[in-house]
Design an enzyme around this catalytic site. Structure first.
Site, PDB file in Angstrom:
ATOM      1  N   ASN A 161      49.674  42.784  47.581  1.00  7.32           N
ATOM      2  CA  ASN A 161      48.839  41.985  46.748  1.00  7.32           C
ATOM      3  C   ASN A 161      48.186  42.504  45.785  1.00  7.32           C
ATOM      4  O   ASN A 161      47.303  43.269  46.055  1.00  7.32           O
ATOM      5  CB  ASN A 161      48.082  41.118  47.695  1.00  7.32           C
ATOM      6  CG  ASN A 161      48.485  40.179  48.736  1.00  7.32           C
ATOM      7  OD1 ASN A 161      48.896  39.119  48.014  1.00  7.32           O
ATOM      8  ND2 ASN A 161      49.036  40.571  49.778  1.00  7.32           N
ATOM      9  N   GLU A 162      48.769  42.911  44.396  1.00 11.05           N
ATOM     10  CA  GLU A 162      48.043  43.687  43.544  1.00 11.05           C
ATOM     11  C   GLU A 162      47.122  43.011  42.997  1.00 11.05           C
ATOM     12  O   GLU A 162      46.655  41.735  43.298  1.00 11.05           O
ATOM     13  CB  GLU A 162      49.452  43.880  42.618  1.00 11.05           C
ATOM     14  CG  GLU A 162      50.564  44.748  43.000  1.00 11.05           C
ATOM     15  CD  GLU A 162      50.258  46.133  43.204  1.00 11.05           C
ATOM     16  OE1 GLU A 162      49.101  46.618  43.237  1.00 11.05           O
ATOM     17  OE2 GLU A 162      51.421  46.905  43.282  1.00 11.05           O
ATOM     18  N   PRO A 163      46.386  43.886  42.052  1.00 12.48           N
ATOM     19  CA  PRO A 163      44.928  43.466  41.305  1.00 12.48           C
ATOM     20  C   PRO A 163      45.452  42.014  40.884  1.00 12.48           C
ATOM     21  O   PRO A 163      46.569  41.749  39.966  1.00 12.48           O
ATOM     22  CB  PRO A 163      44.828  44.280  40.566  1.00 12.48           C
ATOM     23  CG  PRO A 163      45.283  45.508  41.111  1.00 12.48           C
ATOM     24  CD  PRO A 163      46.138  45.422  42.037  1.00 12.48           C
ATOM     25  N   SER A 165      45.755  39.102  42.719  1.00  3.89           N
ATOM     26  CA  SER A 165      45.806  37.987  43.641  1.00  3.89           C
ATOM     27  C   SER A 165      44.720  37.061  43.948  1.00  3.89           C
ATOM     28  O   SER A 165      43.795  37.921  43.984  1.00  3.89           O
ATOM     29  CB  SER A 165      46.372  39.036  44.633  1.00  3.89           C
ATOM     30  OG  SER A 165      47.526  39.797  44.560  1.00  3.89           O
TER      31      SER A 165
END
Ligand code: GLP
Length: 635
Positions: A161-163, A165
């Site tokens: 879950n990258e920035p 999300s």
């Protein structure tokens, strides 16, 4: 926000336990998981675990395997759901998370294959959405996750879950962040090989777990971990979205805690005991924070920054400023091996013996010049008896193209249209065939690794020549842990420690230089440092060791803070250029062209770092130099 468990933790929004070592932290979480499994086993209930990959949980899995073998911990009634998987990688690929889990945990315990769930990275694009829904349903059908294990990426990601999300996000296909791909480049031998997409559980999926335990080891994780713990929750930092979970805990080691307020600036969160090292740190910080040289700090600067009690105890400001200024001043020396026939009371290194027997340990070829190329040259020029010891061959980091070029060269030299029977040509042909047959699923053959190691040896020789070190002063240990291992999964054996101990016995150094182990405890540098630590323990009663001093240098990713430095070696623009020249000889380690987004080449990073440190010394009100290399004394 939950109420903090102590005054010092008042800024922390997630309960956080700091362990002395990564192994101690892993042990604590393993114990908790074992207790949960046993309680559920006794009650006839299954245990549902959410699992993570990466180097972080490896120690935890080793503990669980040990508990299974030695303490009869059974996983027969454990159901697992892994967080994520690279999209496009079959489960047989060496970097697939399915394979990782098999090698690191599942293959060593009695878990039932039907209870294992890892997102499928091989599905056609059109089926992914539905499969993600099914993954969510399978978690619910199993009764929800009892305990979710997490690591944290340097972008603040959990799972993938990258920035960006959201808190509600569910299992889905995502695009990987550039930094995440760069961090994975080593494992995939080049950024171009790192997949661009992955399937990951969402932040919302993770938040539904009944307990969440996030692990973080090493200084490389310190900043992002502190942000996740202390900053208000934000989608830009997915781990921070976990803050309000009712049963969450972070288990981190000392180096990963360095950026927490209670560790970094403890005086801002309550009364402290003003030990000398803390005073130095606080005054240097105050100087940089207020942008005033140390000697110009005023009483009000101290009191406006939560340091009034320091003045009461050790003030007035005038005297305190002078004391710290002098301490910092005394770290600077142009004589890293000590200055002969001079009073050494205020110098970092002893004047005698002179010359000294010096051993410089370099975990991989190039670490030496990156971390201390300038100092190395000084040591030689000042007449010391320097030996540079390359602990590992570094062959894992050589691209195939370099090896192919070397085989062509050898075959060309051997003549006969490449059919020569001489042993070098036979070897080169073997490597060439191995390279041609190599697929994404296999590791390098011993022949390829040998050749790649030789390439790095050649580069190391060229590099040290540029530093003025005679070629007969090099030693290559090719430590077995590296030759047998893979990145992030190295295991030290007795042979590694013995090789280092034998060398120390032979050379009996008065001075040792080594890189510290702080940045990432699973890195080559950290494992190499551990071999030195154990070798020193083995030889601790030998007379040479009583008179030996060890200095730590750092890799270019992170420098010491000014107040942590015990020896600062300044150098001139010409010397800096010489150092860059030396780093430049490590040709196989340069970025691999336009597909690598590496913003900086290693030499640029090292240059920037050495210049930056010189600026910091200048800002503190010390002399203005072009560049500085810094060391910490190891005690
Ligand atoms: C990967 C994984 C994460 C992991 C992170 C950190 O991107 N998807 O689950 O937490 O990397 O990896 P490491 O533990 O190797 O530092």
């Amino acid at each position: 926000m939950r109420s903090p468990s102590s005054e010092a933790q008042q800024r922390e929004r997630i309960p956080t336990e700091i362990y002395a070592t990564a192994d101690a932290g892993a042990q604590a979480i393993a114990t908790e998981i074992a207790a949960l499994i046993r309680a559920n086993n006794d009650a006839g209930r299954p245990t549902v675990l959410g699992l993570a990959t990466g180097s972080t949980p490896v120690r935890l899995y080793r503990q669980l395997i040990r508990m299974h073998r030695e303490e009869k911990l059974s996983f027969r009634h454990v159901i697992t759901f892994n967080l994520d998987e690279y999209y496009g990688l079959p489960p047989t690929h060496p970097e697939s998370y399915r394979r990782f889990m098999q090698e690191q945990l599942f293959g060593h315990i009695d878990i039932l294959p039907e209870n294992i769930h890892v997102p499928d990275g091989t599905l056609p694009r059109a089926q992914v959405f539905q499969a993600c829904e099914q993954y969510e349903n399978a978690i619910s059908a199993a009764g929800g996750i009892d305990l979710q294990v997490l690591g944290i990426g340097r972008t603040g990601h959990v799972g993938f879950n990258e920035p960006g999300s959201t808190r509600e996000s569910r299992t889905r296909l995502v695009t990987l962040d550039a930094l995440t791909r760069r961090d994975a480049a080593r494992d995939f031998l080049g950024e171009a090989n790192v997949p661009r997409h992955a399937i990951t559980m969402g932040v919302g999926t993770i938040l539904k777990a009944r307990r969440i335990r996030l692990l973080a080891w090493g200084e490389a994780k310190a900043q992002i971990t502190a942000f996740a713990i202390e900053r208000p929750p934000a989608e830009a930092l997915p781990a921070s979205l976990l803050q309000n979970h009712p049963d969450i805990r972070f288990a981190i080691d000392r180096p990963a805690s360095f950026e927490l307020t209670r560790i970094k600036h403890p005086w801002l969160v309550g009364p402290v005991t003003w030990e000398p090292a803390l005073v130095r740190r606080a005054v240097a910080w105050l100087s940089l924070e207020t942008k005033k040289p140390v000697l110009k700090l005023l009483e009000e600067d101290y009191s406006e920054h939560g340091m009034a009690d320091l003045l009461t105890e050790q003030g007035p400001a005038y005297g305190l400023n002078i004391r710290i200024f002098n301490e910092l001043q005394h770290t600077i020396t142009g004589w890293p091996g000590g200055k002969p026939n001079e009073n050494d009371k205020y110098r970092p290194e002893r004047a005698h013996p002179h010359p000294k027997r010096v051993v410089v340990f370099s975990p991989e070829p190039s670490d030496d010049v990156l971390g201390m190329g300038g100092t190395l040259r000084r040591l030689i020029e000042q007449g010391h008896d320097v030996v540079v010891v390359y602990q590992t061959s570094g062959n894992l980091a050589v691209p195939d193209e370099e090896a192919a070029m070397a085989t062509d060269l050898v075959l060309e030299l051997a003549g006969n249209g490449g059919t020569s029977k001489n042993p070098e040509a036979v070897f080169a042909r073997e490597v060439r065939t191995n390279l041609q047959q190599k697929s994404a699923f296999t590791s390098d053959t011993p022949a390829i690794r040998r050749l790649k190691g030789l390439i790095r040896r050649g580069e190391a020789k060229a590099s040290l020549k540029a530093c003025g070190v005679p070629v007969d002063r090099l030693r290559f240990l090719d430590l077995p842990f590296y030759e047998k291992g893979r990145y992030r999964q190295f295991v030290i054996e007795d042979g590694d420690v013995k090789a280092v101990a034998d060398l120390l016995r032979e050379l009996r150094p008065n001075q040792i230089f080594a890189t510290g182990q702080f940045n990432d405890p699973s890195s080559v540098a950290a494992v190499c440092f551990e071999t030195i630590r154990r070798a020193l323990a083995l030889t601790k009663d030998e007379p040479w060791q009583q008179e030996s001093r060890m200095w730590l240098y750092r890799s270019p990713e992170k420098d010491w803070d000014a107040a942590e430095i015990d020896m600062a070696v300044p150098f001139s623009p010409r010397e800096l250029a010489g150092k860059i020249q030396a780093i430049y000889q490590h040709k196989s380690q340069r970025s691999q062209g336009p597909f690598d987004s590496g913003l900086h080449e290693a030499w640029q990073q090292a240059e920037q770092r050495n210049r930056h440190l010189a600026k910091v010394y200048d800002r503190l009100g010390l002399a203005e130099y072009e560049a500085i290399e810094a060391f910490q004394r190891w005690r």
